[in-house]
Design a protein around this motif. Structure first.
Motif, PDB file in Angstrom:
ATOM      1  N   ARG A 381      15.417  11.535  73.873  1.00 40.85           N
ATOM      2  CA  ARG A 381      16.879  11.378  74.856  1.00 40.85           C
ATOM      3  C   ARG A 381      16.941   9.745  74.632  1.00 40.85           C
ATOM      4  NH1 ARG A 381      16.300  14.780  79.452  1.00 40.85           N
ATOM      5  NH2 ARG A 381      16.070  13.135  80.838  1.00 40.85           N
ATOM      6  N   ILE A 382      18.270   9.219  74.573  1.00 42.46           N
ATOM      7  CA  ILE A 382      18.747   7.842  74.426  1.00 42.46           C
ATOM      8  C   ILE A 382      19.592   7.798  75.370  1.00 42.46           C
ATOM      9  CG2 ILE A 382      19.725   6.356  72.617  1.00 42.46           C
ATOM     10  CD1 ILE A 382      18.763   8.525  70.469  1.00 42.46           C
ATOM     11  N   GLY A 383      19.291   6.542  75.782  1.00 42.39           N
ATOM     12  CA  GLY A 383      20.560   5.977  77.012  1.00 42.39           C
ATOM     13  C   GLY A 383      21.621   5.190  76.212  1.00 42.39           C
ATOM     14  N   ALA A 384      22.869   5.506  76.525  1.00 53.24           N
ATOM     15  CA  ALA A 384      23.859   4.814  75.736  1.00 53.24           C
ATOM     16  C   ALA A 384      23.780   3.361  76.045  1.00 53.24           C
ATOM     17  CB  ALA A 384      25.208   5.478  76.136  1.00 53.24           C
ATOM     18  N   GLY A 385      23.537   3.258  77.343  1.00 51.82           N
ATOM     19  CA  GLY A 385      23.476   1.761  78.048  1.00 51.82           C
ATOM     20  C   GLY A 385      22.434   0.824  77.181  1.00 51.82           C
ATOM     21  N   GLU A 386      21.563   1.357  76.656  1.00 51.91           N
ATOM     22  CA  GLU A 386      20.600   0.454  75.826  1.00 51.91           C
ATOM     23  C   GLU A 386      21.126   0.201  74.667  1.00 51.91           C
ATOM     24  OE1 GLU A 386      15.651   0.684  74.614  1.00 51.91           O
ATOM     25  OE2 GLU A 386      16.683   2.279  74.849  1.00 51.91           O
ATOM     26  N   VAL A 387      21.916   1.161  73.914  1.00 51.77           N
ATOM     27  CA  VAL A 387      22.368   0.871  72.787  1.00 51.77           C
ATOM     28  C   VAL A 387      23.498  -0.148  72.803  1.00 51.77           C
ATOM     29  CG1 VAL A 387      23.585   2.033  70.587  1.00 51.77           C
ATOM     30  CG2 VAL A 387      21.765   3.180  72.048  1.00 51.77           C
ATOM     31  N   GLU A 388      24.486   0.086  73.879  1.00 51.78           N
ATOM     32  CA  GLU A 388      25.658  -0.835  74.064  1.00 51.78           C
ATOM     33  C   GLU A 388      24.991  -2.322  74.417  1.00 51.78           C
ATOM     34  OE1 GLU A 388      28.088   2.782  76.446  1.00 51.78           O
ATOM     35  OE2 GLU A 388      26.912   0.966  77.569  1.00 51.78           O
ATOM     36  N   GLU A 389      23.849  -2.451  75.138  1.00 46.77           N
ATOM     37  CA  GLU A 389      23.515  -3.860  75.204  1.00 46.77           C
ATOM     38  C   GLU A 389      23.075  -4.272  73.990  1.00 46.77           C
ATOM     39  OE1 GLU A 389      22.898  -5.953  77.730  1.00 46.77           O
ATOM     40  OE2 GLU A 389      24.295  -4.881  78.980  1.00 46.77           O
ATOM     41  N   ALA A 390      22.371  -3.662  73.028  1.00 47.14           N
ATOM     42  CA  ALA A 390      22.007  -4.126  71.848  1.00 47.14           C
ATOM     43  C   ALA A 390      23.363  -4.558  70.813  1.00 47.14           C
ATOM     44  CB  ALA A 390      21.290  -3.224  70.847  1.00 47.14           C
ATOM     45  N   LEU A 391      24.293  -3.813  71.046  1.00 43.80           N
ATOM     46  CA  LEU A 391      25.542  -4.210  70.174  1.00 43.80           C
ATOM     47  C   LEU A 391      26.235  -5.544  70.727  1.00 43.80           C
ATOM     48  CD1 LEU A 391      26.922  -0.494  69.925  1.00 43.80           C
ATOM     49  CD2 LEU A 391      26.621  -2.089  67.862  1.00 43.80           C
ATOM     50  N   LEU A 392      26.022  -5.622  72.069  1.00 45.13           N
ATOM     51  CA  LEU A 392      26.778  -6.698  72.645  1.00 45.13           C
ATOM     52  C   LEU A 392      26.161  -7.897  72.481  1.00 45.13           C
ATOM     53  CD1 LEU A 392      27.880  -5.083  76.245  1.00 45.13           C
ATOM     54  CD2 LEU A 392      29.226  -5.979  74.644  1.00 45.13           C
ATOM     55  N   ALA A 393      24.802  -7.746  72.025  1.00 48.58           N
ATOM     56  CA  ALA A 393      23.953  -8.838  71.390  1.00 48.58           C
ATOM     57  C   ALA A 393      24.309  -9.651  70.404  1.00 48.58           C
ATOM     58  CB  ALA A 393      22.533  -8.568  71.316  1.00 48.58           C
ATOM     59  N   HIS A 394      25.143  -8.827  69.501  1.00 46.99           N
ATOM     60  CA  HIS A 394      25.763  -9.500  68.626  1.00 46.99           C
ATOM     61  C   HIS A 394      26.809 -10.230  68.701  1.00 46.99           C
ATOM     62  CE1 HIS A 394      27.684  -9.534  64.420  1.00 46.99           C
ATOM     63  NE2 HIS A 394      26.521  -9.057  63.800  1.00 46.99           N
ATOM     64  N   PRO A 395      26.798 -11.486  68.080  1.00 50.70           N
ATOM     65  CA  PRO A 395      27.747 -12.655  68.237  1.00 50.70           C
ATOM     66  C   PRO A 395      29.316 -12.249  68.062  1.00 50.70           C
ATOM     67  CG  PRO A 395      26.411 -13.248  66.425  1.00 50.70           C
ATOM     68  CD  PRO A 395      25.984 -12.028  67.097  1.00 50.70           C
ATOM     69  N   GLY A 396      29.578 -11.143  67.050  1.00 44.75           N
ATOM     70  CA  GLY A 396      30.844 -10.797  66.626  1.00 44.75           C
ATOM     71  C   GLY A 396      31.400  -9.642  67.668  1.00 44.75           C
ATOM     72  N   VAL A 397      30.643  -9.159  68.572  1.00 41.05           N
ATOM     73  CA  VAL A 397      31.021  -8.054  69.475  1.00 41.05           C
ATOM     74  C   VAL A 397      31.460  -8.575  70.719  1.00 41.05           C
ATOM     75  CG1 VAL A 397      30.190  -5.678  70.451  1.00 41.05           C
ATOM     76  CG2 VAL A 397      29.388  -6.204  68.253  1.00 41.05           C
ATOM     77  N   ARG A 398      32.887  -7.865  71.263  1.00 39.35           N
ATOM     78  CA  ARG A 398      33.216  -8.437  72.550  1.00 39.35           C
ATOM     79  C   ARG A 398      32.932  -7.072  73.592  1.00 39.35           C
ATOM     80  NH1 ARG A 398      38.640  -8.901  71.857  1.00 39.35           N
ATOM     81  NH2 ARG A 398      38.763  -8.603  69.717  1.00 39.35           N
ATOM     82  N   GLU A 399      33.225  -6.001  73.232  1.00 34.43           N
ATOM     83  CA  GLU A 399      32.936  -4.787  73.940  1.00 34.43           C
ATOM     84  C   GLU A 399      32.317  -3.702  73.344  1.00 34.43           C
ATOM     85  OE1 GLU A 399      36.850  -4.863  77.133  1.00 34.43           O
ATOM     86  OE2 GLU A 399      37.252  -4.174  75.216  1.00 34.43           O
ATOM     87  N   ALA A 400      31.766  -2.916  73.672  1.00 34.02           N
ATOM     88  CA  ALA A 400      31.359  -1.772  73.256  1.00 34.02           C
ATOM     89  C   ALA A 400      30.961  -0.273  73.958  1.00 34.02           C
ATOM     90  CB  ALA A 400      29.755  -2.077  72.517  1.00 34.02           C
ATOM     91  N   ALA A 401      31.212   0.737  73.550  1.00 35.75           N
ATOM     92  CA  ALA A 401      31.019   1.923  74.225  1.00 35.75           C
ATOM     93  C   ALA A 401      30.212   2.919  73.214  1.00 35.75           C
ATOM     94  CB  ALA A 401      32.231   2.548  74.634  1.00 35.75           C
ATOM     95  N   VAL A 402      29.236   3.743  73.566  1.00 35.79           N
ATOM     96  CA  VAL A 402      28.235   4.209  73.006  1.00 35.79           C
ATOM     97  C   VAL A 402      28.316   5.842  73.794  1.00 35.79           C
ATOM     98  CG1 VAL A 402      26.067   4.895  72.228  1.00 35.79           C
ATOM     99  CG2 VAL A 402      27.024   2.484  72.047  1.00 35.79           C
ATOM    100  N   VAL A 403      28.648   6.921  72.851  1.00 30.43           N
ATOM    101  CA  VAL A 403      28.576   8.235  73.385  1.00 30.43           C
ATOM    102  C   VAL A 403      27.769   9.043  72.232  1.00 30.43           C
ATOM    103  CG1 VAL A 403      30.692   7.966  74.616  1.00 30.43           C
ATOM    104  CG2 VAL A 403      30.897   8.668  72.109  1.00 30.43           C
ATOM    105  N   GLY A 404      27.530  10.254  72.615  1.00 35.60           N
ATOM    106  CA  GLY A 404      26.864  11.084  71.799  1.00 35.60           C
ATOM    107  C   GLY A 404      28.019  12.129  71.276  1.00 35.60           C
ATOM    108  N   THR A 405      27.943  12.343  69.999  1.00 33.62           N
ATOM    109  CA  THR A 405      28.892  13.311  69.360  1.00 33.62           C
ATOM    110  C   THR A 405      28.165  14.434  68.466  1.00 33.62           C
ATOM    111  OG1 THR A 405      29.340  11.772  67.286  1.00 33.62           O
ATOM    112  CG2 THR A 405      30.724  11.412  69.101  1.00 33.62           C
ATOM    113  N   PRO A 406      28.717  15.499  68.400  1.00 36.25           N
ATOM    114  CA  PRO A 406      28.141  16.548  67.610  1.00 36.25           C
ATOM    115  C   PRO A 406      27.672  16.237  66.346  1.00 36.25           C
ATOM    116  CG  PRO A 406      30.252  17.438  68.902  1.00 36.25           C
ATOM    117  CD  PRO A 406      30.267  15.652  68.862  1.00 36.25           C
TER     118      PRO A 406
END
Length: 468
Positions: A381-406
């Protein structure tokens, strides 16, 4: 106590007590103009108002509330289909307009909300259980539903926030939020009219407007705070404020930290919904941390359940659907007993549809929506918000949205949509894998120009066109 106690019992005589988009009136002038509206609408069941950011909107809403008439705010940017649905569904008897002329989009009698009209009448206070507002949800799963919000629920919410935030008549509240949502209308407008203090609705919530306002209490959504953090001079101008409050969506940790460096403030985050008003908040006198939305307001209870309704421990790690019970809850969905029944348990608990964790100290962290932000991948069970926070920690990322896809093997895979500069998908996948457990890394990353957002800045994940 009357619903709008500060306005009706001790109206503020200062000429700038209520300021909206550069125009200001005193509290007693607002009360007199609102009383003229109350004289016109008394006896009606419901009235609609096009909720533009204007003094006339405030006059109309307050006038109807004085008369005990339910107010239905119509978003000014609503399309014809949404407007028609709201007016048909709520069966409003009249439309409040600045000049009293009928709107070309509504076949309803018009009632003027002009500041030039005044009355000295003071209607008796309606019953606390009467509906004050019908607020329509965003309609992400169909046509918008009308949530019946009672006068009692609004009072409980505002009194709880006044206690949590040490909100007093000495405060000048500054914001630029839409007047058809809980944040801008209930908290940002009715709040000072109940608690006391001045309001400065700056119109468009630009960093320069916030910086120039000289407020003690500021409301914003993450998009607003992100833009302020990106303009250091505007952010530093907020150092003299007492409290900065963020809501309506999760505030990225990088923005929280940036504002702390520039303003010396730790932003207060709070949680609520149209159906529940605000139920959980960090306190003015309590600890605050990026990503946590505090503890329940007085009289509010919360708990977590799994997908079968079983209890989830409050250990700060286990995730479950957040249930809420208490005095701020809405009275039901208008004309939708099916939706109302599906949203509640028999013992009064409301199903928020949000996934959260609750720590041993009672602090809540919202992971996201159960429908889009809880990803079940390969038994995890993975929370999208945790992955989004990790992506936003990258200096080249301005916005991020994470979802589950089939995914044929995993059931769902972690998929990210990223707005960035000079980054590649492979680089971001590796970056997250180094920060989080390997199973939480995105399997796919889509680099996009922008993410779809609604009027409050919330990312609309259902519009991402997810397909794998």
């Amino acid at each position: 106590m009357t619903l709008l106690a500060a306005l009706t019992e001790t109206p503020d005589e200062r000429p700038d007590a209520i300021r909206v988009a550069g125009r200001a009136v005193s509290g007693d002038r607002l009360l007199a103009s609102a009383a003229a509206v109350a004289d016109e609408v008394r006896g009606l069941d419901r009235v609609a108002v096009e909720a533009t950011a204007s003094l006339e909107t405030v006059v109309g809403v307050v006038g109807a509330l004085l008369a005990g008439v339910t107010v239905v705010p119509v978003p000014p940017d609503a399309g014809p289909m949404e407007r028609d649905h709201i007016l048909r569904d709520c069966a409003a008897a009249a439309l409040l307009t600045p000049d009293g002329r009928p709107a070309d989009w509504a076949d309803l009698p018009a009632v003027p909300t002009s500041l030039d009209r005044r009355s000295a009448s003071r209607p008796p206070e309606p019953d606390a259980g009467d509906p004050a507002l019908i607020l329509y949800t965003s309609g992400t799963t169909g046509l918008p539903k009308g949530a019946l919000i009672s006068r009692r629920a609004i009072a409980a919410c505002l009194d709880g926030l006044a206690e949590a935030w040490a909100w007093t008549p000495d405060d000048l509240l500054v914001h630029g939020l839409p007047l058809h949502h809980v944040h801008g209308l209930v908290l940002g407008t009715l709040g000072p009219l109940r608690v006391g203090g001045r309001i400065d609705h700056v119109g468009r919530p630009r960093p320069a407007a916030y910086a120039a306002a000289g407020g003690t209490l500021y409301f914003g959504v993450p998009t607003v705070w992100s833009r302020i953090a990106a303009e250091p001079a505007a952010a530093r101008a907020l150092r003299t404020a007492r409290l900065l409050v963020s809501g309506s969506a999760a505030l990225p940790g990088a923005v929280f930290d940036g504002l702390r460096r520039l303003t010396s403030h730790q932003v207060v985050e709070r949680y609520g919904m149209t159906e529940t008003l605000i139920t959980v908040s960090a306190r003015a006198d309590g600890p605050r941390a990026a990503g946590t939305v505090g503890v329940p307001l007085p009289g509010v209870e919360t708990r977590l359940v799994d997908e079968h309704g079983g209890p989830v421990p409050a250990d700060g790690v286990a995730m479950g659907e957040l249930l809420v019970r208490g005095p701020t809850l809405f009275g039901g969905y208008l004309n939708r007993p099916d939706a109302d029944a599906a949203s509640r348990y028999d013992d009064g608990w409301f199903r928020t549809g949000d996934i959260a964790t609750i720590g041993p100290d009672g602090r809540h962290r919202i992971v996201g929506r159960a429908s889009t932000d809880l990803i079940k991948s390969g038994g995890y069970r993975i929370g999208a918000g945790e992955v989004e926070e990790a992506l936003l920690a990258h200096p080249g990322v301005r916005e991020a949205a994470v979802v589950g896809t089939p995914h044929d093997d995993l059931g769902q895979q972690v998929t990210a949509y990223v707005v960035g500069d000079g980054v590649t998908a492979a680089e971001l996948i590796d970056f997250v894998a180094r920060m989080l457990a390997a199973h939480k890394r995105p399997r796919r990353v889509h680099l996009v120009d922008q993410l779809p957002r609604n009027a409050l800045g919330k990312i609309q994940k259902t519009r991402l066109g997810i397909g794998g």
